[in-house]
Scaffold this active site. Structure first.
Site, short mmCIF file in Angstrom:
data_model
loop_
_atom_site.label_atom_id
_atom_site.label_comp_id
_atom_site.label_asym_id
_atom_site.label_seq_id
_atom_site.Cartn_x
_atom_site.Cartn_y
_atom_site.Cartn_z
N ASP A 477 -19.92 37.81 26.79
CA ASP A 477 -21.32 37.40 26.69
C ASP A 477 -22.26 38.60 26.89
OD1 ASP A 477 -23.45 35.67 26.48
OD2 ASP A 477 -22.80 34.33 28.09
N ASP A 547 -26.46 28.94 21.52
CA ASP A 547 -26.50 28.16 22.76
C ASP A 547 -27.02 26.76 22.48
OD1 ASP A 547 -25.44 29.80 24.58
OD2 ASP A 547 -27.30 30.34 25.59
C1 DGJ Z 1 -24.91 32.17 27.63
C2 DGJ Z 1 -23.84 31.60 26.75
O1 DGJ Z 1 -24.27 31.51 25.43
C3 DGJ Z 1 -23.41 30.26 27.29
O2 DGJ Z 1 -22.50 29.66 26.43
C4 DGJ Z 1 -22.84 30.48 28.65
O3 DGJ Z 1 -21.67 31.25 28.55
C5 DGJ Z 1 -23.85 31.15 29.55
N1 DGJ Z 1 -24.39 32.33 28.95
C6 DGJ Z 1 -23.25 31.48 30.87
O4 DGJ Z 1 -24.09 32.20 31.67
#
Ligand code: DGJ
Length: 727
Positions: A477, A547
């Site tokens: 991430d 997201d």
């Molecule tokens: C952003 C990601 O896109 C989410 O899926 C998740 O992993 C969060 N970060 C976790 O902090």
């Protein structure tokens, strides 16, 4: 494919069965662009440029007032010789002068592919797959050599990058060195770009080009959710299925600049490369700087044809490793179901439910490492939280695997929290200006990946966790952009190199990790699709698309992403309702149908579902496993556009043509229902296709030319999926 140089006419012609790319040497030293498009047998100049004596035009050849670089369609324009359009390069010398004069000095044609050093690129597995032309230009006064690389393949694709070598005794500052520049002879184009925001990535924008410039760029340190390093140049009448489409995409994950600029006399300049803003690279004597690679695609079959070419190339010759050709596992991710509240007990419970549902991989998202109970702490300390995992995560991973699931883990390696052991020890590893305290975003700071020590630390910390082989998936991430550009590692003169060195540092870590752990499936993520680019695909063959897990929002996000990227690269999950991002409730059926257009996953607490819902999920997974070869390796066709219509639809056709998956989502139900007719694509018109559920049989011609009508459903967001088998 072939590349020829005609000595007499000074023409370079790169061609294959589908495309031609033609350049010409003007006055024996300037490289002009003649043509890019459908294959020509040869170039004799019927559409060649005519030069006139025009006002305000500088004439580098004193004896010829008709010739000016300002009107020549250029291939790699420099600055200061009279071309006042957007330059491809800008250099600065120790004496303060910024003028350059590069002239052609030679070229080489060879089999195979040249690659930009330490950067992701299109690769070949056999030299017979491609041919490369390297054109050398020199500025003898300044002692600089510029190599322009062009590679042509069997498909309608050409790749380009540039390399600058300093053969002088002095350092040269590179302020701008783009990956490609090309002047098309015409101007009557529509320009298509993919812009957006966090949770709304890759919106499709199309507008007509008139008189001035369109710029797409990122100065955020990553390619970003806000912009995509892509330019689509379309004829006005180009549609999804028909007409000419040129696509230019950069294989790079950092700051970029792309521009389409109208020339004053009807030409169009197209450029793409590293963003010159805040960029300054000191090229020392004997050193060489390679730009990222740009991919140029040409299609006569509209946007759909363009996407199919990108999909094939990225799936087969950008993605690497054993997962490139492997069906991807159905996963369950802990994030939306548990957020930071993880524990061994909860995950083992989830694993039991997951096994029953047929899930293949359990992913432990954010929240597993020391002290990480919210997004305010702990980034950088990549050791497990003993309170949550008293027996450690290796033990947890083993237990999960004993239940018959693979085990995956989340990292955000590029970041550091103030509240972390790492910060206590290495506060100088943070990207920050020497005069201000760094600004936080999501309570975190960015590590300085231009510093090899930081890269070493991260590679070691992650290797330590992966080395036992219990963890076979990593979600990588990256949740903030770069502010306060400054590095304590780089000297004063090199501060302008930071953003690019950051990307090079990241690539070096990824290269080492993916090489050391070939059995680990890596999935990229930057708050969703914030770094969904071809550069990351070179290391990680899939990306978390957004997201935003709402099925209706996803219709647009996945449609936009599919312009460039194949379904196998898109992570798509079924999440709980009401949806956590937009509050919308959609049926489990529609959520599945949309997620099944990518790499299917679930992201919700299975323990909170009813028995009926669990049964439904089990059936969905059984079905997906039967279909996923087609979704992940077949051809994908967009049939309706959710940006302009009250619906979305697409179909897949398997590699062997035997399975066809058709999906449709009605967005809002209407009282005065207009019966939508969707015409399938990619079928064999002479073959018969059986609806596997109703057993009805239709001709491929009928499904493609007459289409399918969707009966009225009095419900918003209703979905239809039909699977056909060729008989
Ligand atoms: C952003 C990601 O896109 C989410 O899926 C998740 O992993 C969060 N970060 C976790 O902090």
């Amino acid at each position: 494919m072939n590349i020829v140089y005609e000595e007499k006419s000074k023409i370079f012609h790169l061609y294959n069965e589908k495309i031609s790319y033609v350049m010409k040497l003007e006055k024996d030293c300037y490289l002009s662009h003649c043509y890019f498009g459908k294959r020509l047998r040869r170039w004799s100049g019927s559409a060649g440029m005519y030069y006139y004596d025009r006002g305000f035009c500088a004439n580098p050849d004193e004896t010829d007032r008709t010739f000016s670089l300002d009107t020549m369609p250029g291939e790699y324009p420099d600055f200061g010789q009279g071309d006042f359009r957007s330059p491809a390069m800008e250099l600065e010398f120790l004496d303060g002068d910024r003028n350059t004069r590069f002239y052609y000095v030679g070229h080489r044609i060879s089999e195979g592919k040249a690659k930009p050093k330490n950067l992701p690129h299109v690769y070949v597995e056999d030299d017979a797959e491609a041919m490369t032309l390297e054109i050398w230009m020199k500025d003898e006064v300044r002692g600089l050599k510029l190599s322009l690389y062009y590679t042509i393949y069997e498909d309608a694709v050409l790749t380009r990058f540039v390399s600058l070598k300093n053969e002088s005794e002095n350092t040269v500052a590179i302020h701008r060195l783009l990956s490609m520049s090309m002047d098309l002879q015409e101007q009557d184009y529509d320009i298509l770009t993919l812009g957006g925001a966090h949770t709304e990535e890759k919106n499709v924008y199309r507008r007509h080009l008139v008189g001035d410039s369109i710029v797409v760029e990122s100065n955020r340190g990553t390619s970003s959710p806000q912009a995509t390093p892509f330019l689509g140049i379309l004829r006005r009448d180009t549609t999804e299925e028909q007409g000419e489409a040129f696509g230019v995409n950069l294989i790079y994950s950092g700051n970029f600049f792309g521009c389409v600029q109208c020339g004053q006399y009807g030409t169009t300049r197209v450029q793409l490369g590293i963003n010159p803003f805040q960029f300054c690279w000191n090229l020392k004597p004997k050193e060489q700087f390679d730009t990222p690679e740009a991919v140029l695609v040409y299609s006569q079959e509209g946007l759909g044809g363009m996407s199919a070419i990108f999909h094939r190339l990225y799936r087969k010759r950008v993605c690497r490793g054993k997962f490139r050709d492997q069906e991807r596992p159905v996963l369950l991710n802990s994030w939306e179901g548990m957020y930071f509240a993880l524990s061994e007990e909860k995950l083992l419970g989830l694993a039991d439910e997951a096994v029953k549902a047929g899930i293949e991989l359990l992913v432990m998202d954010d929240g597993w490492f020391r002290g990480r109970n919210s997004d305010t702490t702990s980034l950088g300390d990549w050791v497990e939280d003993k309170e949550k995992f008293p027996n450690g995560i290796q033990d947890l991973a083993k237990k999960v695997r004993e239940k018959g699931l693979e085990f995956g883990i989340w990292f955000e390696p590029e970041m550091i929290s103030y509240e972390s052991e790492l910060y206590k020890q290495h506060s100088d590893w943070v990207i920050k200006s020497h005069c201000y305290s760094p600004i936080q975003s999501r309570n975190q700071l960015v590590l300085d990946l231009s510093n090899p020590k930081v890269c070493e630390y991260l590679t070691e910390a992650i290797s330590e966790i992966l080395k036992d082989g219990n963890i076979t998936y990593v979600k990588w991430d990256m949740n903030r952009h770069l502010t306060d550009l400054g590095s304590t590692f780089l000297d004063r003169e090199s501060q302008g190199e930071l953003s690019h060195r950051y990307v090079l540092g990241l690539y070096s870590i990824l290269e080492q990790l993916t090489e050391s752990f070939p059995d680990v499936l890596f999935e990229g993520c930057s708050s969703g699709g914030g770094r969904f680019d071809a550069g990351m695909l070179y290391y990680m063959p899939q990306t978390w698309t957004s997201d935003n897990t709402d099925a209706v929002c996803r219709l647009k996000i996945q449609h936009g992403t599919s312009l460039l990227f194949p379904s196998i690269s898109m992570g798509a999950h079924v999440s709980a309702v009401p949806n956590h991002q937009v509050g919308r409730t959609t049926s489990l059926e529609t959520r599945y149908l949309v997620a099944a257009a990518g790499n299917l996953g679930y992201e919700l607490d299975l323990k909170k579902l009813s028995q009926g819902e669990l049964e439904q999920i089990k059936k969905q997974i059984v079905q997906y496993k039967r279909l996923r070869r087609t979704v992940q390796f077949g051809e994908y066709y967009r049939l309706a556009d959710p940006f302009t219509e009250n619906q979305a639809a697409w179909n897949f056709v398997s590699e062997d043509g035997k399975q066809v998956i058709f999906s449709h989502v009605q967005i809002l139900a209407r009282s005065a229902y207009r019966i939508p007719t969707l015409r399938l694509r990619g079928l064999d018109p002479k073959a018969e296709y059986k609806n596997t559920e109703t057993k009805e049989v239709f001709g491929g011609d009928e499904l493609m030319y007459a289409g399918i009508t969707i009966p009225r459903v009095r419900q918003d967001f209703s979905g239809t999926m039909i699977v056909f088998e060729k008989i």
